[in-house]
Design a protein around this motif. Structure first.
Motif, PDB file in Angstrom:
ATOM      1  N   UNK A 197       0.861  -1.180   0.000  1.00  0.00           N
ATOM      2  CA  UNK A 197       0.000   0.000   0.000  1.00  0.00           C
ATOM      3  C   UNK A 197       0.894   1.225   0.000  1.00  0.00           C
ATOM      4  N   UNK A 198       0.459   2.268  -0.691  1.00  0.00           N
ATOM      5  CA  UNK A 198       1.211   3.524  -0.722  1.00  0.00           C
ATOM      6  C   UNK A 198       0.319   4.612  -0.155  1.00  0.00           C
ATOM      7  N   UNK A 199       0.785   5.250   0.907  1.00  0.00           N
ATOM      8  CA  UNK A 199       0.000   6.302   1.542  1.00  0.00           C
ATOM      9  C   UNK A 199       0.407   7.647   0.952  1.00  0.00           C
ATOM     10  N   UNK A 200      -0.510   8.226   0.164  1.00  0.00           N
ATOM     11  CA  UNK A 200      -0.239   9.506  -0.496  1.00  0.00           C
ATOM     12  C   UNK A 200      -0.792  10.674   0.318  1.00  0.00           C
ATOM     13  N   UNK A 201      -1.169  10.398   1.568  1.00  0.00           N
ATOM     14  CA  UNK A 201      -1.682  11.457   2.454  1.00  0.00           C
ATOM     15  C   UNK A 201      -0.691  11.682   3.603  1.00  0.00           C
ATOM     16  N   UNK A 202      -0.452  10.623   4.384  1.00  0.00           N
ATOM     17  CA  UNK A 202       0.582  10.718   5.414  1.00  0.00           C
ATOM     18  C   UNK A 202       0.109  11.281   6.730  1.00  0.00           C
ATOM     19  N   UNK A 216      -2.869   4.146   9.233  1.00  0.00           N
ATOM     20  CA  UNK A 216      -3.603   3.028   9.840  1.00  0.00           C
ATOM     21  C   UNK A 216      -4.380   2.263   8.768  1.00  0.00           C
ATOM     22  N   UNK A 217      -5.016   2.990   7.856  1.00  0.00           N
ATOM     23  CA  UNK A 217      -5.731   2.330   6.753  1.00  0.00           C
ATOM     24  C   UNK A 217      -4.768   1.471   5.930  1.00  0.00           C
ATOM     25  N   UNK A 218      -3.595   2.036   5.625  1.00  0.00           N
ATOM     26  CA  UNK A 218      -2.626   1.307   4.797  1.00  0.00           C
ATOM     27  C   UNK A 218      -2.142   0.044   5.509  1.00  0.00           C
ATOM     28  N   UNK A 219      -1.865   0.158   6.824  1.00  0.00           N
ATOM     29  CA  UNK A 219      -1.409  -1.015   7.583  1.00  0.00           C
ATOM     30  C   UNK A 219      -2.512  -2.067   7.648  1.00  0.00           C
ATOM     31  N   UNK A 262       0.561   8.583  14.915  1.00  0.00           N
ATOM     32  CA  UNK A 262       0.200   7.633  15.952  1.00  0.00           C
ATOM     33  C   UNK A 262       0.067   6.273  15.271  1.00  0.00           C
ATOM     34  N   UNK A 263       0.946   5.335  15.606  1.00  0.00           N
ATOM     35  CA  UNK A 263       0.998   4.060  14.887  1.00  0.00           C
ATOM     36  C   UNK A 263       0.571   2.906  15.772  1.00  0.00           C
ATOM     37  N   UNK A 264      -0.154   1.945  15.186  1.00  0.00           N
ATOM     38  CA  UNK A 264      -0.431   0.684  15.865  1.00  0.00           C
ATOM     39  C   UNK A 264       0.810  -0.207  15.680  1.00  0.00           C
ATOM     40  N   UNK A 265       1.691  -0.156  16.677  1.00  0.00           N
ATOM     41  CA  UNK A 265       3.003  -0.799  16.518  1.00  0.00           C
ATOM     42  C   UNK A 265       2.896  -2.304  16.285  1.00  0.00           C
ATOM     43  N   UNK A 266       1.863  -2.940  16.842  1.00  0.00           N
ATOM     44  CA  UNK A 266       1.768  -4.398  16.685  1.00  0.00           C
ATOM     45  C   UNK A 266       1.455  -4.813  15.250  1.00  0.00           C
TER      46      UNK A 266
END
Ligand SMILES: [Zn+2]
Length: 342
Positions: free
Chosen positions: A234-239, A245-248, A268-272
């Protein structure tokens, strides 16, 4: 000549200036059209702090060679030649050490970003001859202004090795996302999904060959479950946090996410999602000289779908109003060019 000067944040004025003369190793370019980048809009409003008052911006541009400076005669460049330019300028002494990864040079300057360099929102600008990329005579010349954004997209597609897969997701269908869709398609990725809230942008992405969905109408993962399952890349073109989160969430275990949008400085990342499910996040910024040359070749040789990226062209007199409208999200789906040759 006319130059669009950022007089203060939120105000572009058209000023009369001397036509610059090219120095040793430089070329004078007569500008045909220059694209308005999201970074220019956020610089204009002051939101990103990456432009300063007094500056002439513009880094997505195309024109014709108007004059050659001393030492450029034998370079093969000729007056009248259509050309774009790679705005990432390295000092000559860095060229060898950073060959193939020019964007990593800490000594680089970027035309259109560096405030001391008068850039391409003007009738003319001066560019180092080594940064000039010639274009064929028989293409619609304004498409040359798309080479730079396509180079950004091509670099991102290569960073995340998307061409090794047949499916990919692009999060965000604005001008960067649209270029990423096109780059994925040109690199042979058969099935490209786009998540985008704006219907006009979704329609444009569909015309580029993508399958578009509205993330406000249901989760991307649920949509993908009915379209072959999670994607490998997935490529996040928003950032921003919600799009990362959507991309992950939309990628399979072991998948990769490329961060090409620069919407937020902190996330803010869901590290898991990264650790326990072994996803990779890769960054992408600008392009190498080879990516830029390859993007120029794709634009020169590409089909009419490339023209879809341009939503409209405006006169320099209308640039200030256009920047204000774009900053206020006026519903423009694609790229707006400022046209200087009319
Ligand atoms: Zn740009």
């Amino acid at each position: 000549m006319r130059a669009l000067v950022l007089r203060k944040m939120g105000e572009l004025v058209l000023e009369e200036r001397e036509i610059p003369s090219p120095g040793e190793g430089e070329v004078l370019l007569r500008v045909v059209a220059t694209g308005i980048c999201g970074s220019d809009i956020h610089g204009y409003t002051g939101a990103n702090g990456r432009r300063v008052p007094g500056q002439v911006m513009g880094h997505e541009s195309v024109g014709t060679v108007a004059a050659l400076g001393p030492g450029v005669e034998g370079s093969g460049l000729a007056v009248g030649q259509p050309a774009t330019f790679n705005p990432v300028v390295l000092p000559v002494e860095d060229a060898e050490a950073f060959a193939g990864r020019e964007q990593h040079s800490p000594n680089k300057t970027v035309i259109g970003v560096a405030p001391e360099i008068p850039a391409a929102f003007a009738d003319y600008l001066v560019v180092p001859a080594r940064n000039i990329v010639p274009l064929p005579d028989d293409m619609p010349i304004e498409r040359g202004a798309l080479v730079e954004p396509l180079a950004v997209a091509l670099h991102a597609v290569r960073r995340v090795r998307a061409a090794e897969h047949s499916r990919a997701l692009v999060v965000g269908g604005g001008p960067i996302g649209q270029s990423v869709v096109l780059a994925l398609r040109l690199e042979g990725v058969r099935t490209v999904f786009v998540s985008e809230v704006d219907p006009a942008r979704r329609a444009l992405c569909e015309r580029l060959g993508a399958t578009a969905m509205d993330p406000e109408a249901g989760s991307i993962l649920a949509f993908l479950e009915t379209h072959g399952g999670p994607v490998p890349v997935a490529l996040d073109a928003v950032g921003i946090s919600v799009t990362v989160a959507d991309a992950l969430n939309a990628t399979e275990f072991g998948g990769s996410v490329c961060l090409v949008g620069m919407g937020a400085r902190r996330l803010d990342l869901d590290a898991y999602r990264i650790s326990t499910e072994e996803r990779t996040i890769v960054g992408s910024f600008t392009y190498s000289a080879a990516d830029f040359a390859d993007a120029a070749a794709l634009v020169a040789g590409g089909g009419d779908e490339i023209g879809e990226l341009i939503s409209r062209e405006v006169a320099p007199e209308d640039a200030d109003a256009t920047f204000t409208a774009l900053a206020g999200r006026d519903g423009t789906a694609g790229k707006v060019l400022v046209r200087f040759d009319r």
